[in-house]
Enzyme design. Structure first.
Site, PDB file in Angstrom:
ATOM      1  CD  GLU A 175      -2.623   1.377   0.192  1.00 54.28           C
ATOM      2  OE1 GLU A 175      -3.379   0.471  -0.461  1.00 54.28           O
ATOM      3  OE2 GLU A 175      -2.802   2.588  -0.576  1.00 54.28           O
ATOM      4  CE  LYS A 205       0.549  11.807  -0.412  1.00 54.82           C
ATOM      5  NZ  LYS A 205       0.314  11.082  -1.551  1.00 54.82           N
ATOM      6  CD  GLU A 206      -0.527   7.436   9.172  1.00 53.51           C
ATOM      7  OE1 GLU A 206      -0.156   8.492  10.075  1.00 53.51           O
ATOM      8  OE2 GLU A 206       0.027   6.252   9.467  1.00 53.51           O
ATOM      9  CB  CYS A 260       5.844   4.224   6.724  1.00 54.73           C
ATOM     10  SG  CYS A 260       4.250   3.769   6.832  1.00 54.73           S
ATOM     11  CE  LYS A 318       6.105  -0.339   9.712  1.00 47.26           C
ATOM     12  NZ  LYS A 318       6.272  -1.019   8.250  1.00 47.26           N
TER      13      LYS A 318
HETATM   14  N1  LIG Z   1       0.050   3.896   7.998  1.00 50.56           N
HETATM   15  C1  LIG Z   1       0.565   4.001   6.740  1.00 50.56           C
HETATM   16  O1  LIG Z   1       0.771   5.276   6.446  1.00 50.56           O
HETATM   17  C2  LIG Z   1       0.857   3.151   5.940  1.00 50.56           C
HETATM   18  C3  LIG Z   1       1.092   3.209   4.631  1.00 50.56           C
HETATM   19  C4  LIG Z   1       1.642   2.226   3.731  1.00 50.56           C
HETATM   20  C5  LIG Z   1       1.445   1.035   4.430  1.00 50.56           C
HETATM   21  N2  LIG Z   1       1.648   0.714   5.707  1.00 50.56           N
HETATM   22  C6  LIG Z   1       1.872  -0.750   6.499  1.00 50.56           C
HETATM   23  O2  LIG Z   1       0.661  -1.204   6.453  1.00 50.56           O
HETATM   24  C7  LIG Z   1       0.603  -2.002   7.622  1.00 50.56           C
HETATM   25  C8  LIG Z   1      -0.356  -1.718   8.815  1.00 50.56           C
HETATM   26  O3  LIG Z   1      -0.154  -0.377   9.120  1.00 50.56           O
HETATM   27  P1  LIG Z   1      -1.185   0.641   9.859  1.00 50.56           P
HETATM   28  O4  LIG Z   1      -0.535   2.066   9.963  1.00 50.56           O
HETATM   29  O5  LIG Z   1      -2.577   0.406   9.488  1.00 50.56           O
HETATM   30  O6  LIG Z   1      -1.020  -0.209  11.533  1.00 50.56           O
HETATM   31  P2  LIG Z   1      -1.903   0.026  12.631  1.00 50.56           P
HETATM   32  O7  LIG Z   1      -1.055  -0.339  13.696  1.00 50.56           O
HETATM   33  O8  LIG Z   1      -2.627   1.281  12.695  1.00 50.56           O
HETATM   34  O9  LIG Z   1      -2.811  -1.025  12.699  1.00 50.56           O
HETATM   35  C9  LIG Z   1      -2.975  -2.574  12.517  1.00 50.56           C
HETATM   36  C10 LIG Z   1      -3.848  -3.002  13.065  1.00 50.56           C
HETATM   37  O10 LIG Z   1      -3.649  -4.503  13.208  1.00 50.56           O
HETATM   38  C11 LIG Z   1      -4.489  -5.171  14.164  1.00 50.56           C
HETATM   39  N3  LIG Z   1      -4.034  -6.423  14.488  1.00 50.56           N
HETATM   40  C12 LIG Z   1      -2.784  -6.739  15.210  1.00 50.56           C
HETATM   41  N4  LIG Z   1      -2.810  -8.149  14.833  1.00 50.56           N
HETATM   42  C13 LIG Z   1      -3.759  -8.521  14.559  1.00 50.56           C
HETATM   43  C14 LIG Z   1      -4.326  -9.942  14.291  1.00 50.56           C
HETATM   44  N5  LIG Z   1      -3.660 -11.152  14.725  1.00 50.56           N
HETATM   45  N6  LIG Z   1      -5.643  -9.856  13.910  1.00 50.56           N
HETATM   46  C15 LIG Z   1      -6.316  -8.937  13.428  1.00 50.56           C
HETATM   47  N7  LIG Z   1      -5.871  -7.773  13.563  1.00 50.56           N
HETATM   48  C16 LIG Z   1      -4.536  -7.497  14.323  1.00 50.56           C
HETATM   49  C17 LIG Z   1      -4.307  -4.190  15.418  1.00 50.56           C
HETATM   50  O11 LIG Z   1      -5.236  -4.276  16.455  1.00 50.56           O
HETATM   51  C18 LIG Z   1      -4.301  -2.600  14.641  1.00 50.56           C
HETATM   52  O12 LIG Z   1      -5.624  -2.213  14.785  1.00 50.56           O
HETATM   53  C19 LIG Z   1       2.155  -1.938   8.138  1.00 50.56           C
HETATM   54  O13 LIG Z   1       2.848  -2.992   7.621  1.00 50.56           O
HETATM   55  C20 LIG Z   1       2.488  -0.657   7.660  1.00 50.56           C
HETATM   56  O14 LIG Z   1       4.105  -0.671   7.456  1.00 50.56           O
HETATM   57  C21 LIG Z   1       1.123   1.648   6.679  1.00 50.56           C
END
Ligand SMILES: NC(=O)c1ccc[n+]([C@@H]2O[C@H](COP(=O)([O-])OP(=O)(O)OC[C@H]3O[C@@H](n4cnc5c(N)ncnc54)[C@H](O)[C@@H]3O)[C@@H](O)[C@H]2O)c1
Length: 437
Positions: free
Chosen positions: A149, A152-153, A261, A264
């Site tokens: 994905e 961008k937030e 992002c 990490k």
């Molecule tokens: N935040 C961003 O801008 C962004 C953009 C692109 C990619 N990503 C990637 O996407 C992924 C998710 O990022 P995010 O920012 O949404 O994380 P986040 O921490 O906001 O959300 C992750 C969610 O997963 C849930 N979770 C954890 N273990 C679980 C399980 N076993 N079963 C069900 N739910 C579970 C958590 O409770 C949490 O709500 C990461 O790998 C991140 O690097 C993030």
């Protein structure tokens, strides 16, 4: 299509809501029971512009549901997205514990032909681990793919609805067909849906973030040279960014990159390099330069006030790692605030949306939170601008000068003009530009 999204954080929520908006029947799952309850009540636990309306509409029209029963959710989808967090482990590698947990649950609930898509940012080779974990629990045939994905937030809905590109790593025609069907509505304007092998897709995400982080660290180091030589990094940026081979974006010097992002993902890519005995020296420097940059505002303050900040009061504008989000993960403001507190100073902080997250998850009662940016400046010995929220860009400087004990501004985002700040009677310390003393 019936779609399941496992993990309802920033990414999972946006993916689920946007896929529901195009008519799919979406179930979003999360292990966080409280989060699921508030989502089902239409309350969004994060700040992301437009997401609340999108979720509310699709909930009420029955295309979107939230559940804490991850197994039941896995049985719903012909297509299952894994969108859980991949936080950094102690050594900087991506921690795959949540991803593999979910893979196990999928394996115990999967039906034949399901397409399992990794949306989380995961190191090259993870799809194979996901496949192995699912196969430990089932003989049913299924497909794995990688679909990183790029949203961008702060602009997540628009990014998902009108993506520059969508990258899909597939190894079967069935997976390719499902992704094509799911994403066609989002690429009608002709932006590419790019299919490739899974390893390349997994790596593409890290490569993109690492390149953006590299541009930022490059400009931050260049800013130091600008300060030392009397050049102005903003002018250098404009001059170099006008070259179409370079482009204008991600060339802003500042207080360092943060967020969930870039820090990490840079570290995880370095770690992957180590695993495969490829020393990614450039990225090591990118990371180190950023750590140094996050300490820069603090060291400018020490240079101005000395190492002992006892009895001094500092206003901080902006806590989130960037505007339009309440995400505080690895935010430069945290590094600055910790440094001020450690040196004995006190902090009054303001952020239009991140104050609750900052208080609840990071700072507690160790700092005061101000009702607005002007109150934060009352009796302050200096003001630090750390996040470039729009409302900070044209403040009433006369009112602020009246309120502050000392009219001193450290600008971590280069929002103001040195000549103007001088005229207004401020000491002004931007990054990579003229320092007004
Ligand atoms: N935040 C961003 O801008 C962004 C953009 C692109 C990619 N990503 C990637 O996407 C992924 C998710 O990022 P995010 O920012 O949404 O994380 P986040 O921490 O906001 O959300 C992750 C969610 O997963 C849930 N979770 C954890 N273990 C679980 C399980 N076993 N079963 C069900 N739910 C579970 C958590 O409770 C949490 O709500 C990461 O790998 C991140 O690097 C993030």
């Amino acid at each position: 299509m019936n779609v399941t999204v496992i993990g309802s954080g920033y990414v999972g929520l946006v993916v689920g809501a946007c896929l529901a908006e195009t008519g799919n029947g979406v179930v979003c799952a999360d292990v966080d029971v409280e989060k699921v309850a508030s989502l089902n009540a239409g309350q969004i636990p994060i700040y992301e512009p437009g997401l609340d309306r999108l979720v509310a509409r699709n909930l009420s029209e029955g295309r979107l549901r939230f559940t804490a029963d991850v197994g039941a959710a896995a049985r719903h989808g012909q297509v299952i997205f894994i969108a859980v967090g991949t936080p950094p482990g102690e050594d900087g590698s991506a921690d795959l514990q949540h991803v593999l947990d979910v893979a196990g649950t999928i394996g115990r609930n999967i039906s034949a032909g399901t397409i399992v898509i990794t949306k989380s940012t995961v190191p090259v080779g993870t799809a194979r681990k996901v496949r192995d974990e699912i196969e430990r629990h089932t003989d049913a045939p299924f497909h794995v793919c990688s679909n990183p994905e790029f949203l961008k937030e702060g602009a997540a809905i628009d990014d998902f609805m009108r993506p520059d590109r969508i990258v899909c790593g597939v190894e079967s025609e069935e997976a390719r067909g499902a992704l094509q069907e799911l994403y066609d509505p989002f690429v009608r304007s002709g932006n590419p849906l790019i299919f490739m092998d899974i390893a390349s897709a997994e790596l593409t995400k890290y490569a993109a973030n690492a390149m953006l982080a590299t541009r930022i660290s490059f400009m931050n180091q260049l800013a130091q040279l600008c300060e030392a030589t009397g050049a102005d990094v903003n002018r250098v940026r404009k001059g170099m960014g006008s070259d179409p081979r370079i482009g204008r974006s991600f060339l802003y010097a500042g207080a360092g990159y943060g967020g969930s992002c870039f820090p990490k993902d840079v570290r995880a890519l370095i770690h992957t390099g180590d695993e495969f005995e490829v020393d990614l020296t450039i990225l090591r420097q990118v990371h180190e330069a950023n750590e140094a940059q996050k300490a820069l505002l603090g060291s400018k303050a020490r240079k101005r006030f000395g190492d002992d900040l006892s009895g001094m009061r500092f206003a901080v504008w902006g806590l989130a790692f960037k505007p339009e989000t309440d995400d505080m993960r690895e935010a430069p403001a945290l590094a600055l605030i910790e440094e001020i507190l450690a040196a004995g100073g006190s902090v009054v902080a303001h952020d239009p949306v991140a104050q609750d997250v900052a208080r609840g998850l990071h700072l507690g009662d160790r700092v005061e939170f101000a009702a607005d940016e002007y109150t934060a400046c009352e009796s302050a010995d200096a003001l630090f601008v750390v996040t470039e929220w729009l409302q900070y860009r044209r403040p009433d400087w006369l009112r602020i000068r009246e309120a502050m004990r000392n009219p001193i501004v450290f600008d971590g985002r280069n929002l103001f003009e040195p000549w103007r700040m001088r005229k207004l009677g401020y000491e002004y310390y931007p990054i990579g530009r003229e320092q007004v003393r």
